[in-house]
Every structure is written in structure tokens, then in C-alpha cells.
Design an enzyme around this catalytic site. Structure first.
Site, short mmCIF file in Angstrom:
data_model
loop_
_atom_site.label_atom_id
_atom_site.label_comp_id
_atom_site.label_asym_id
_atom_site.label_seq_id
_atom_site.Cartn_x
_atom_site.Cartn_y
_atom_site.Cartn_z
N SER A 126 -3.56 -11.31 6.39
CA SER A 126 -4.56 -11.02 5.35
C SER A 126 -5.71 -10.23 5.93
O SER A 126 -6.07 -10.39 7.10
CB SER A 126 -5.08 -12.35 4.79
OG SER A 126 -6.24 -12.13 4.00
N TYR A 150 -8.88 -20.79 6.10
CA TYR A 150 -7.70 -20.03 5.69
C TYR A 150 -7.54 -18.81 6.60
O TYR A 150 -6.47 -18.58 7.18
CB TYR A 150 -7.79 -19.59 4.23
CG TYR A 150 -6.84 -18.48 3.90
CD1 TYR A 150 -7.28 -17.16 3.79
CD2 TYR A 150 -5.48 -18.73 3.75
CE1 TYR A 150 -6.39 -16.13 3.53
CE2 TYR A 150 -4.59 -17.71 3.49
CZ TYR A 150 -5.06 -16.42 3.38
OH TYR A 150 -4.18 -15.39 3.13
N LYS A 154 -4.61 -17.57 9.60
CA LYS A 154 -3.93 -16.27 9.67
C LYS A 154 -4.18 -15.62 11.03
O LYS A 154 -3.28 -15.05 11.64
CB LYS A 154 -4.41 -15.35 8.55
CG LYS A 154 -3.98 -15.78 7.17
CD LYS A 154 -2.45 -15.89 7.06
CE LYS A 154 -2.00 -16.29 5.67
NZ LYS A 154 -0.53 -16.46 5.57
C1 WQD Z 1 -12.55 -10.05 -5.66
C2 WQD Z 1 -13.93 -9.65 -6.17
C3 WQD Z 1 -15.53 -11.44 -6.08
C4 WQD Z 1 -13.48 -13.94 -9.09
C5 WQD Z 1 -9.49 -13.25 -1.56
C6 WQD Z 1 -9.20 -13.80 -0.20
C7 WQD Z 1 -8.20 -12.92 0.51
C8 WQD Z 1 -6.99 -12.69 -0.34
C9 WQD Z 1 -7.39 -12.14 -1.71
C10 WQD Z 1 -5.31 -14.25 0.41
C11 WQD Z 1 -15.08 -10.20 -5.33
C12 WQD Z 1 -15.26 -11.04 -7.54
C13 WQD Z 1 -13.81 -12.91 -8.23
C14 WQD Z 1 -14.33 -14.20 -10.20
C15 WQD Z 1 -15.78 -12.41 -9.51
N1 WQD Z 1 -6.25 -13.90 -0.49
N2 WQD Z 1 -14.94 -12.17 -8.44
N3 WQD Z 1 -15.46 -13.43 -10.36
O1 WQD Z 1 -12.41 -12.73 -2.35
O2 WQD Z 1 -11.76 -10.28 -2.07
O3 WQD Z 1 -10.16 -12.03 -1.42
O4 WQD Z 1 -8.30 -13.09 -2.28
O5 WQD Z 1 -4.86 -13.60 1.31
O6 WQD Z 1 -7.84 -13.56 1.71
O7 WQD Z 1 -10.41 -13.78 0.55
O8 WQD Z 1 -10.63 -11.67 -3.82
O9 WQD Z 1 -10.17 -11.77 -6.22
O10 WQD Z 1 -11.45 -13.69 -5.15
O11 WQD Z 1 -12.57 -11.47 -5.46
O12 WQD Z 1 -16.81 -11.74 -9.68
O13 WQD Z 1 -14.11 -15.14 -11.04
O14 WQD Z 1 -14.12 -10.21 -7.48
O15 WQD Z 1 -16.92 -11.71 -5.88
O16 WQD Z 1 -16.12 -9.23 -5.31
P1 WQD Z 1 -11.38 -11.66 -2.39
P2 WQD Z 1 -11.17 -12.22 -5.22
#
Ligand code: WQD
Length: 339
Positions: A126, A150, A154
Site C-alpha cells: 500500500s 496497518y 505492510k
Molecule cells: C480519501 C480522501 C479523506 C472518507 C486509505 C488507506 C490506504 C488505502 C486506501 C488500504 C481523503 C477523504 C474520506 C469520507 C472524506 N487502503 N474522505 N470523507 O485515507 O487516502 O487511504 O484507503 O490499502 O492505505 O490509508 O483513502 O478513501 O479513506 O480518503 O472526506 O467519509 O477522502 O480525508 O482526503 P485514504 P480514503
């Protein structure tokens, strides 16, 4: 002679799409899963989409005896290892279960592989291993840092595979660092189906669009980005699946181990994704700006050059297609696989 590939975590979101891509590439697939974070109904959908009954064994990858039996029966040429817990927030509240499950699972898989003279593994890593990016776009030689349990599992997993290869050159490993997987198979028959409240942006958006959630909370609009909301490298899950096939082909051709980003190289903000989704689905997405989420970074996107140059792989699907396919899946499966 058709080569057999063992897929762990096989009924999960990315693995189920990879299953179809491997079959399309001519591989025989044996899938294993314990259904701790996926539905058995995925197997019915895979049978429908592939026209063949999936080869599958229900097991926990921490169960060495059960894995042994699968290796003895199917004699895989390689393993694509997805099985792991993957919720960043949950990992901070349940670190022990994340270390136990994710590391014990990888170690058991590697030990079983070694017992059966199988030394090729594609490992689901990741972009989280980069921690807080110092420079963008992210290249594979950027500093690595675990910023949550997490991500630590990885990073440690990548280290286990690196050390295996250093100790025994027969090991060929491909550690694939995913950015932000979204989208679904064009049929709408398989897709992302998180249990409980979605942690990730796209499944939350699709659940708002289909009426399961009232509105989207956008975690902060005061980041140093063009519109103040977080910027991420969203990649279509079908492109991600094809990246796994490219990495497997690379190993099976006898190449050395590789650590590689799977991203598009293009970042989009939360508001840009919400806008693209509204256009693709015809649904407005009620949303409100709330406080930042702990641990979030302002921006994170890949330099995908190494995957292009070494694997001959680049992402093909754009943001519109990611949104269209995510919507087709969610609108035709409003309550996911357990409908
Ligand atoms: C994306 C953007 C949030 C939800 C994570 C893990 C990573 C991988 C992918 C496993 C950010 C914003 C999100 C919401 C929001 N997983 N957001 N409201 O955090 O980049 O990555 O998932 O491998 O390891 O860290 O992805 O989709 O959670 O967030 O505003 O209800 O959307 O702040 O900017 P992230 P995400």
C-alpha cells in the site's frame, strides 16, 4: 501446461477482480478465503462472469495445515497474497489483531510456499508505507515510514519478503503499492462492499447516492491543495487487477524481485471526485465540511513510471469511468452482495 495461481483473500474487492483478470490471462486460479471481510456470494458472481465454477477452499491463511493441503492438491506456480485486514482507523484501535492476522498470515503463506518449493509471490502492499509524503509524485525510492499499525504490517511484510530474497535467490517477489482503489467490474456484478460504515471515500459516496447514507462528511477543506480538500491518486480496480497480472507475468518470466507503485500519477481532490460522481450518476451528493480526520495527509499521488517501464503496465480508466462503474455496481446492488 496451464499454470495454477493461488489467490488468498480471494473473495475480497481487489482479489475478486484480479481472479477474473488472471483467468482472462490463461491462468488456472485456486482461491482461498475465510469470509472474515467478504461474502461467499462473490463466488456465484465469479461463476456467472467467468462461465466456470471457481476453484475455492474456505480457510484462514494462518492455518498452515489447511494451506498445506491446498498446495499439495493444486501445486500453485505462484501466490498472489491479498488476505489481510486493511482498515487504517480500525488498526489503531486493534493493533494486536492487525499484527497477528496480517503478519501471521504472510509468514504462514511463505512457510507453506517454501515447504512446497514455490518461491514466487505477488504481495498486496500500500502507498501507506510512504507515511507523510515529503515530495510528490511518490517514487518507489521515497522514504518509507509506518504511521499506523496497518501501514506497519505492510512495511514489515515488504521487509520479510526482501529478507527472504536476500537469504535465498530462488524467491521472486513483487510488492505492489496500491494508491486508492475505486470502481467496479463493468458488469456491475462485483464491486466494493465494505461492512458497516465505509472508511473510504468512494463507497461512502455511492452509499449516499443510493440512499443508504444521508450525506457525506468531507474531512477538512483547509489543506494546502487547489480547493482545500484532500488529493488522492484514485485507480480503477480493473487497472489494479491488470497490474497484478503484469507483475505475475514479470516474475514468471524469471525477473528479479520488484517493489512498485500501482497508481495513475494523477491526483483528484475530494470535491473533484464528488463532482465527477454526481455527473456520472445523475445523483446529487449532499455533503458538509467537517474537521480533518486524524492521520490524513493533504495530498498523495504516484509516480507510475517504474510499473510502466518494468511491467509494461499503465492505468487505462479515467475518473469518469471509475465513477460510472462504481455507480453501476452500487445502484444494481444497493445493499451489496447480501442484498
Ligand atoms: C480519501 C480522501 C479523506 C472518507 C486509505 C488507506 C490506504 C488505502 C486506501 C488500504 C481523503 C477523504 C474520506 C469520507 C472524506 N487502503 N474522505 N470523507 O485515507 O487516502 O487511504 O484507503 O490499502 O492505505 O490509508 O483513502 O478513501 O479513506 O480518503 O472526506 O467519509 O477522502 O480525508 O482526503 P485514504 P480514503
Amino acid at each position: 501446461m496451464t499454470q495454477t495461481i493461488l489467490l488468498t483473500g480471494a473473495t475480497g474487492y481487489i482479489a475478486s477482480h484480479t481472479w477474473l483478470a488472471l483467468q482472462a490471462a490463461g491462468y488456472r486460479v485456486i482461491g482461498v478465503d475465510n469470509f472474515s471481510n467478504s461474502s461467499p456470494k462473490v463466488l456465484e458472481r465469479l461463476a456467472e462472469l467467468s462461465g466456470q465454477t471457481p476453484l475455492f477452499e474456505r480457510l484462514d491463511v494462518c492455518d498452515g495445515a489447511a494451506l498445506d493441503a491446498v498446495f499439495a492438491e493444486y501445486k500453485p506456480a505462484a501466490v498472489v497474497h491479498f488476505a489481510a485486514y486493511k482498515a487504517v482507523g480500525e488498526s489503531t484501535t486493534k493493533p494486536l489483531s492487525y499484527y497477528r492476522n496480517n503478519l501471521d498470515g504472510l509468514l504462514t503463506v511463505c512457510e507453506t510456499m517454501r515447504r512446497h518449493d514455490c518461491h514466487r509471490i505477488v504481495f498486496s502492499s500500500s502507498a501507506t508505507v510512504y507515511g507523510q509524503p515529503k515530495t510528490l509524485p511518490l517514487r518507489e525510492d521515497a522514504d518509507l515510514m509506518a504511521v499506523n499499525p496497518y501501514g506497519a504490517t505492510k512495511l514489515i511484510g515488504e521487509g520479510i519478503l526482501r529478507d527472504l530474497g536476500a537469504a535465498d535467490p530462488r524467491w521472486q517477489t513483487a510488492c505492489l503499492r496500491y494508491f486508492n482503489p475505486v470502481g467496479a467490474h463493468e458488469s456491475g456484478r462485483i464491486g466494493e462492499d465494505p461492512r458497516g460504515i465505509p472508511n473510504n471515500l468512494m463507497p461512502y459516496v455511492t452509499q449516499v447516492a443510493v440512499g443508504r447514507r444521508a450525506k457525506l462528511s468531507i474531512f477538512g477543506d483547509d489543506y494546502d491543495t487547489p480547493d482545500g480538500t484532500g488529493v488522492r491518486d484514485y485507480i480503477h480496480v480493473v487497472d489494479l487487477a491488470d497490474g497484478h497480472v503484469a507483475a505475475l507475468n514479470f516474475l514468471l518470466r524469471g525477473n528479479e524481485s520488484i517493489w512498485v507503485n500501482l497508481g495513475t500519477g494523477r491526483g483528484y481532490s475530494v470535491l473533484e471526485l464528488v463532482d465527477a460522481f454526481a455527473k456520472a450518476s445523475g445523483r446529487e451528493i449532499p455533503h458538509e465540511i467537517v474537521a480533518r480526520r486524524a492521520g490524513d495527509v493533504a495530498a498523495c499521488y504516484a509516480d507510475p513510471a517504474l510499473a510502466r517501464d518494468k511491467l509494461g503496465w499503465t492505468a487505462k480508466h479515467d475518473l469518469r469511468r471509475m465513477c460510472e462503474d462504481s455507480w453501476r455496481w452500487q445502484s444494481s446492488n444497493p445493499n451489496g452482495f447480501e442484498g
